[in-house]
Write a protein that holds these residues in place. Sequence first.
Motif, PDB file in Angstrom:
ATOM      1  N   ILE A 137       0.624  -4.587   9.503  1.00 56.37           N
ATOM      2  CA  ILE A 137       1.867  -4.494   8.713  1.00 56.37           C
ATOM      3  C   ILE A 137       2.837  -5.593   9.141  1.00 56.37           C
ATOM      4  O   ILE A 137       3.466  -6.245   8.314  1.00 56.37           O
ATOM      5  CB  ILE A 137       2.517  -3.102   8.873  1.00 56.37           C
ATOM      6  N   GLU A 138       2.947  -5.812  10.443  1.00 54.09           N
ATOM      7  CA  GLU A 138       3.900  -6.800  10.969  1.00 54.09           C
ATOM      8  C   GLU A 138       3.421  -8.240  10.817  1.00 54.09           C
ATOM      9  O   GLU A 138       4.211  -9.120  10.514  1.00 54.09           O
ATOM     10  CB  GLU A 138       4.181  -6.524  12.455  1.00 54.09           C
ATOM     11  N   PRO A 141      -1.604 -10.315   6.357  1.00 57.22           N
ATOM     12  CA  PRO A 141      -1.297 -10.786   5.002  1.00 57.22           C
ATOM     13  C   PRO A 141      -0.474  -9.747   4.236  1.00 57.22           C
ATOM     14  O   PRO A 141      -0.688  -8.545   4.382  1.00 57.22           O
ATOM     15  CB  PRO A 141      -2.680 -10.956   4.360  1.00 57.22           C
ATOM     16  N   LYS A 142       0.438 -10.231   3.435  1.00 60.61           N
ATOM     17  CA  LYS A 142       1.330  -9.334   2.682  1.00 60.61           C
ATOM     18  C   LYS A 142       0.547  -8.441   1.715  1.00 60.61           C
ATOM     19  O   LYS A 142       0.978  -7.327   1.404  1.00 60.61           O
ATOM     20  CB  LYS A 142       2.395 -10.132   1.914  1.00 60.61           C
ATOM     21  N   ASP A 143      -0.617  -8.906   1.249  1.00 63.25           N
ATOM     22  CA  ASP A 143      -1.439  -8.096   0.337  1.00 63.25           C
ATOM     23  C   ASP A 143      -1.909  -6.810   0.996  1.00 63.25           C
ATOM     24  O   ASP A 143      -2.184  -5.825   0.314  1.00 63.25           O
ATOM     25  CB  ASP A 143      -2.674  -8.886  -0.113  1.00 63.25           C
ATOM     26  N   TYR A 144      -2.026  -6.817   2.309  1.00 63.77           N
ATOM     27  CA  TYR A 144      -2.523  -5.647   3.045  1.00 63.77           C
ATOM     28  C   TYR A 144      -1.412  -4.686   3.451  1.00 63.77           C
ATOM     29  O   TYR A 144      -1.691  -3.588   3.902  1.00 63.77           O
ATOM     30  CB  TYR A 144      -3.263  -6.080   4.304  1.00 63.77           C
ATOM     31  N   LYS A 145      -0.153  -5.123   3.304  1.00 61.98           N
ATOM     32  CA  LYS A 145       0.961  -4.331   3.842  1.00 61.98           C
ATOM     33  C   LYS A 145       0.998  -2.909   3.277  1.00 61.98           C
ATOM     34  O   LYS A 145       1.077  -1.944   4.039  1.00 61.98           O
ATOM     35  CB  LYS A 145       2.286  -5.047   3.591  1.00 61.98           C
ATOM     36  N   LYS A 146       0.949  -2.757   1.974  1.00 60.07           N
ATOM     37  CA  LYS A 146       1.082  -1.422   1.355  1.00 60.07           C
ATOM     38  C   LYS A 146      -0.060  -0.486   1.759  1.00 60.07           C
ATOM     39  O   LYS A 146       0.206   0.638   2.209  1.00 60.07           O
ATOM     40  CB  LYS A 146       1.178  -1.565  -0.177  1.00 60.07           C
ATOM     41  N   GLU A 149       0.398   0.472   5.391  1.00 59.95           N
ATOM     42  CA  GLU A 149       1.518   1.404   5.580  1.00 59.95           C
ATOM     43  C   GLU A 149       1.084   2.834   5.267  1.00 59.95           C
ATOM     44  O   GLU A 149       1.464   3.774   5.964  1.00 59.95           O
ATOM     45  CB  GLU A 149       2.712   1.016   4.709  1.00 59.95           C
TER      46      GLU A 149
END
Length: 192
Positions: A137-138, A141-146, A149
Amino acid sequence: METRNYSKVYRILHWLIAISFILLFVTIFLRKTWMEKNHVAAIIQAFLADKGYPALPEVDAILLAKKIRKPMWDWHIYLGYVLTGLYCIRLAVPFFGEMKFSSPFKAGLDTKTKFQYWVYLVFYACTAVSLITGLIIEFGPKDYKKPMEEIHELSLYYLLGFMILHFGGVLIAELTSNKGLVSRIISGSRKE
C-alpha cells in the motif's frame, strides 16, 4: 508439566511486538470509531452551522476530516514499520538459538499443545500478510493499492481473534496448570 523460563531476548521481543500490536489496534479502533471520516466531517459541519458559517460541500468536509486524522494515522504507518522490523528480527532469532518455532506436526503432542502451535503459526502467517500488504500500500504500484487495502483491513479480525485467544489462554494457564506464567514473561523467572 515443565516450567519454562524466558530469556531476556525473548521477553524484550515479546513485549515490543505486543506493545506495537496494541498501539496499532488503537489506531485502527480510532479510525473506525471517533476518527471515522464521516463522523469527523459531521462534527465539522455541525460546528460551522452552530457558528452561522456556510456549510462545506460534503466532499470538502470529508477531505478536511481526513487531514485532521492524518497525524494519528501516520502513527499507524510508523508502527507498521516498527512491527515489520520486529517481525524480521523474530524470524531471525531462531538461527541464533533463541525463540525456536514449535511444530504442530511433532509426534506425541497433546491436542492442546497442537492447537497452541497452530494458533501461533496462523498468527505469524496472518501477520506476514498484514505487513506485506501494508508495505505494498505504501510503496507498491498504485494499481495494487485498493485490493491490498481490502486484504490489509481484514487484519483487524485476526488480530482481535488472536488477542482474545492469547489473553484467554494466558489467564487459563495462570489460573490452572502454569502458575507464574505472567511473572516469567515479565521477569524471566517464576516469582514464588
